[in-house]
Write a protein that holds these residues in place. Sequence first.
Motif, PDB file in Angstrom:
ATOM      1  N   MET A  17     -72.966-119.679 -18.527  1.00 24.87           N
ATOM      2  CA  MET A  17     -73.782-118.607 -18.048  1.00 24.87           C
ATOM      3  C   MET A  17     -73.002-117.264 -18.786  1.00 24.87           C
ATOM      4  N   THR A  19     -73.856-113.634 -18.898  1.00 28.80           N
ATOM      5  CA  THR A  19     -74.513-112.153 -18.498  1.00 28.80           C
ATOM      6  C   THR A  19     -73.583-111.180 -17.796  1.00 28.80           C
ATOM      7  N   LEU A 139     -67.144-119.654 -16.967  1.00 32.35           N
ATOM      8  CA  LEU A 139     -66.295-118.668 -17.692  1.00 32.35           C
ATOM      9  C   LEU A 139     -64.896-118.637 -16.896  1.00 32.35           C
ATOM     10  N   CYS A 298     -63.139-117.287  -7.415  1.00 33.56           N
ATOM     11  CA  CYS A 298     -63.072-116.127  -6.530  1.00 33.56           C
ATOM     12  C   CYS A 298     -61.818-115.132  -7.124  1.00 33.56           C
TER      13      CYS A 298
HETATM   14  N1  UDP Z   1     -71.436-115.070 -14.548  1.00 37.75           N
HETATM   15  C1  UDP Z   1     -71.921-114.140 -15.688  1.00 37.75           C
HETATM   16  N2  UDP Z   1     -71.957-113.074 -15.173  1.00 37.75           N
HETATM   17  C2  UDP Z   1     -71.677-112.410 -14.040  1.00 37.75           C
HETATM   18  C3  UDP Z   1     -71.147-113.384 -13.075  1.00 37.75           C
HETATM   19  C4  UDP Z   1     -71.004-114.523 -13.178  1.00 37.75           C
HETATM   20  O1  UDP Z   1     -72.262-114.861 -16.524  1.00 37.75           O
HETATM   21  O2  UDP Z   1     -71.673-111.196 -13.905  1.00 37.75           O
HETATM   22  C5  UDP Z   1     -71.278-116.458 -14.727  1.00 37.75           C
HETATM   23  C6  UDP Z   1     -70.092-117.112 -15.277  1.00 37.75           C
HETATM   24  O3  UDP Z   1     -70.324-117.935 -16.250  1.00 37.75           O
HETATM   25  C7  UDP Z   1     -69.269-117.445 -14.008  1.00 37.75           C
HETATM   26  C8  UDP Z   1     -70.232-118.042 -13.421  1.00 37.75           C
HETATM   27  O4  UDP Z   1     -71.270-117.134 -13.671  1.00 37.75           O
HETATM   28  O5  UDP Z   1     -68.137-118.472 -14.410  1.00 37.75           O
HETATM   29  C9  UDP Z   1     -69.893-118.373 -11.919  1.00 37.75           C
HETATM   30  O6  UDP Z   1     -69.279-117.301 -11.272  1.00 37.75           O
HETATM   31  P1  UDP Z   1     -67.908-117.334 -10.867  1.00 37.75           P
HETATM   32  O7  UDP Z   1     -67.245-118.050 -11.819  1.00 37.75           O
HETATM   33  O8  UDP Z   1     -67.654-115.606 -10.833  1.00 37.75           O
HETATM   34  O9  UDP Z   1     -67.794-117.867  -9.385  1.00 37.75           O
HETATM   35  P2  UDP Z   1     -66.860-118.554  -8.788  1.00 37.75           P
HETATM   36  O10 UDP Z   1     -66.412-119.765  -9.354  1.00 37.75           O
HETATM   37  O11 UDP Z   1     -65.807-117.705  -8.434  1.00 37.75           O
HETATM   38  O12 UDP Z   1     -67.433-118.920  -7.444  1.00 37.75           O
END
Ligand code: UDP
Length: 305
Positions: A17, A19, A139, A298
């Motif tokens: 993802m 975005t 990411l 996080c």
């Molecule tokens: N992501 C994105 N744009 C955003 C927020 C999240 O493309 O504005 C995607 C990105 O690939 C990210 C994934 O969504 O790694 C999941 O979010 P994140 O890793 O921040 O969540 P966590 O692992 O902290 O719960």
Amino acid sequence: AGDELEGKPSRFHALMMFTKVDKSVNLQQKFQVAMRSVAKHGRFLEDEVLVLHYVSDAGSQELGEKMLPELLLDATFRYEVVFHDVGALTEKLFPIVEAMQKHFSAGSGTYYSDAIFFLSVAMHRIMPTELKRIVQLDLDLKFRSNIRDLFQEFNHFPAEAVIGIAREMQPVYRHTFWQYRKENPKSHVGDPPPDGLPGFNSGVMLLNLDTMRRSTLYNQLLEPERVARLAEKYHFRGHLGDQDFFTMIGMEHRELFYPLSCGWNRQLCTWWREHGYGDIFQLYYRCDGPVHIYHGNCNTPIPDD
Ligand code: UDP
Ligand code: MN
């Protein structure tokens, strides 16, 4: 293509993802760490190609196209880049996942734009049938091993498994299943490893699109009535999208999931340690064995090595 039928893929598909990346320096830094680490440790055979898929908006795509050649400069393998328009995918996804969104999304309403958080759940219906296997990655990852080794995990799936995924490393689902656990004190739902069912984390997922398409059970579980019935049984109300769905159906049908070892998604977030679960936190957080991928979830900083 002949090789792929014989189980020796020459094209390895990974999707992220991607975005609002143009709007966030934080996401740009995560993207750099992730792609540089894929390039640094990636090793493929001569006839093989790593295909990198990004689900993007226009601004993020433009930035990605500009940054990727430099981030992958050290790659010793062939790669291709494919951008998918987030709007076009959301349009296909929404009718399939609309009904489940209310169980696994934040807030009260069902927002059209939130459907994309369920992409992995219905990827097999969205992507062309020639695409048999894909790995979905966050990411905020840092590879310490060859990404090709991750794809080799597909070869260990038992016949019924459709998705390979690592366990969640915080007691978040112990919290979510609080009421079910109270009513069913002998159940292992939400308990820590090795004997418990702590739920899943969606930062690293192996999606066997081929078996997802063929599994009668998996496709039945996508039906709104089935989701509603399970959500009621487990008193489940979450806000983490696909990983909530997989966690919930995994309590009922463990055979659908191939458990990746914790080293393939070594999550670093410790939020729940400070929010009422300090006494049992380590039981969930502990991960022995080699770390192949760090997941700085996080916004947790990833160690330099
Ligand atoms: N992501 C994105 N744009 C955003 C927020 C999240 O493309 O504005 C995607 C990105 O690939 C990210 C994934 O969504 O790694 C999941 O979010 P994140 O890793 O921040 O969540 P966590 O692992 O902290 O719960
Ligand atoms: Mn993440």
